[in-house]
Enzyme design. Structure first.
Site, PDB file in Angstrom:
ATOM      1  N   GLU A 114      61.330   7.362  75.238  1.00  0.00           N
ATOM      2  CA  GLU A 114      62.459   7.856  76.019  1.00  0.00           C
ATOM      3  C   GLU A 114      61.986   8.703  77.198  1.00  0.00           C
ATOM      4  OE1 GLU A 114      65.479   7.030  75.992  1.00  0.00           O
ATOM      5  OE2 GLU A 114      65.488   5.843  74.166  1.00  0.00           O
ATOM      6  N   CYS A 152      77.691  -4.462  83.111  1.00  0.00           N
ATOM      7  CA  CYS A 152      78.255  -3.518  84.092  1.00  0.00           C
ATOM      8  C   CYS A 152      77.114  -3.007  84.966  1.00  0.00           C
ATOM      9  CB  CYS A 152      78.976  -2.381  83.361  1.00  0.00           C
ATOM     10  SG  CYS A 152      80.160  -1.538  84.418  1.00  0.00           S
TER      11      CYS A 152
END
Ligand code: SF4
Length: 350
Positions: free
Chosen positions: A16, A171
């Site tokens: 991350e 999206c």
């Protein structure tokens, strides 16, 4: 991607942090190299910060690497080497903010904390027609208030992964695939024809220009050079570099400034001209760095007694962490031998 297959909080944390600053395609090799050298929290705790910085070389945002090392040490001093397993304790570690704490809590421990990365933020900013930038505090609050109850109803790790993937694949930033989207009836941006205007973004800040004049001093007899470690609250903290003068403005460095530095190394600038002069630029997030790198022959003498500089063999340079532009120079230097350097003409551009 290994970090999608694992429940290991350590690997999820490292992936991350790396992916916050780089695309998956670029971050992949860094992640693999990092995990190969530091496969667990113990190996990270046992190493020196300088080695962590070396493995971070080229990724940028070096404070993240320093925080990774600090957090690994804190996990040993405070939690006896056991990786924290609650959102609050994760949040207490250096360099772990709400996003990373949610990602570790969600993916490693299946705790119900929504992960708000750029893909999720974009998708929800459109779906809810958020009027402020979605990663700024007010936009973030609207989105997390919406997601927090929703994630309670699901398997958190699958939920987080699903909306991250949805943002990345459907999206999308420039042209969302609304015709493939199952949410058109609930999507405010779609209903209001605002999909190309959302999410709201902050105006880009203009980058400041900085002018770094580096002096690479090469001693052909000993095949050595001089480096220093950066200190102070500035970019590239704790990384290494060659002797530097930063000038306030563009253009050649005033001679009196370079003379002061060269005299520290017993180089008479009137007699010794640079063998090479190299010009490069590097864009950082908020700054553009203009490099002027000159290579001088050097007799090995350092008149300065502050201990600021250290002499190292050129063949050992790659064991130090450098900013990426200088790391590229190090590779070139290592590939050159003394006679090649001598043969180079003044102001030759590499
Ligand atoms: S309808 Fe279009 S803008 Fe709205 S969530 Fe779906 S893909 Fe995104």
């Amino acid at each position: 991607m290994p970090w999608l297959e694992t429940k290991d909080p350590y690997k999820i944390w490292i992936s991350e942090i790396i992916l916050q600053q780089t695309r998956v395609a670029q971050g992949w090799s860094y992640y693999e190299r990092f995990i190969e050298r530091f496969p667990d929290i113990t190996s990270l705790h046992k190493t020196q910060e300088s080695e962590v910085l070396k493995y971070w070389e080229g990724l940028g945002y070096y404070s993240r690497a320093r925080n990774i090392k600090k957090a690994a040490d804190q996990i040993f001093t405070t939690y006896h080497g056991k990786f924290p397993d609650t959102y609050e304790t994760l949040l207490s570690l250096p360099g772990i903010g709400p996003y990373t704490a949610s990602a570790i809590a969600g993916f490693a421990y299946d705790l119900p904390y929504p992960v708000l990365d750029g893909n999720v933020a974009r998708f929800l900013a459109r779906f809810l027609a958020v009027e402020s930038p979605p990663l700024e505090p007010s936009g973030k609050k609207i989105i997390t208030d919406f997601l927090a109850p929703a994630i309670q109803e699901t398997k958190p790790s699958a939920f987080n992964q699903a909306i991250m993937n949805f943002g990345a694949l459907i999206c999308k930033p420039a042209k969302p695939n609304c015709h493939e989207c199952p949410f058109t009836s609930g999507c405010k941006a779609y209903q209001l024809r605002l999909t190309d205007q959302l999410p709201v973004t902050l105006p880009k800040k203009e980058k400041s220009n900085r002018y770094f004049h580096y002096f690479i001093l090469y001693n052909p007899k000993t095949d050595s050079t001089v480096i220093q470690q950066r200190s102070g609250k500035d970019i590239w903290q704790h990384l290494y570099e060659f002797p530097l003068i930063e000038n306030e403005s563009e253009g050649p460095l005033p001679k009196q400034k370079s003379d002061v530095l060269l005299s520290v190394f017993d180089i008479d600038s009137d007699a010794e001209q640079p063998l090479l002069a190299i010009h490069k630029t590097q864009n950082l997030t908020h700054q553009k760095i203009h490099f002027n790198i000159q290579i001088f022959l050097w007799n090995g003498l350092i008149k300065d007694k502050t201990g600021l500089y250290q002499t190292v063999k050129v063949s050992n340079l790659s064991s130090f962490g450098f900013p990426v532009t200088l790391a590229n120079m190090v590779t070139q230097l290592e590939n050159m031998n003394g006679s090649t350097i001598k043969e180079k003409q003044q102001n030759d551009v590499m």
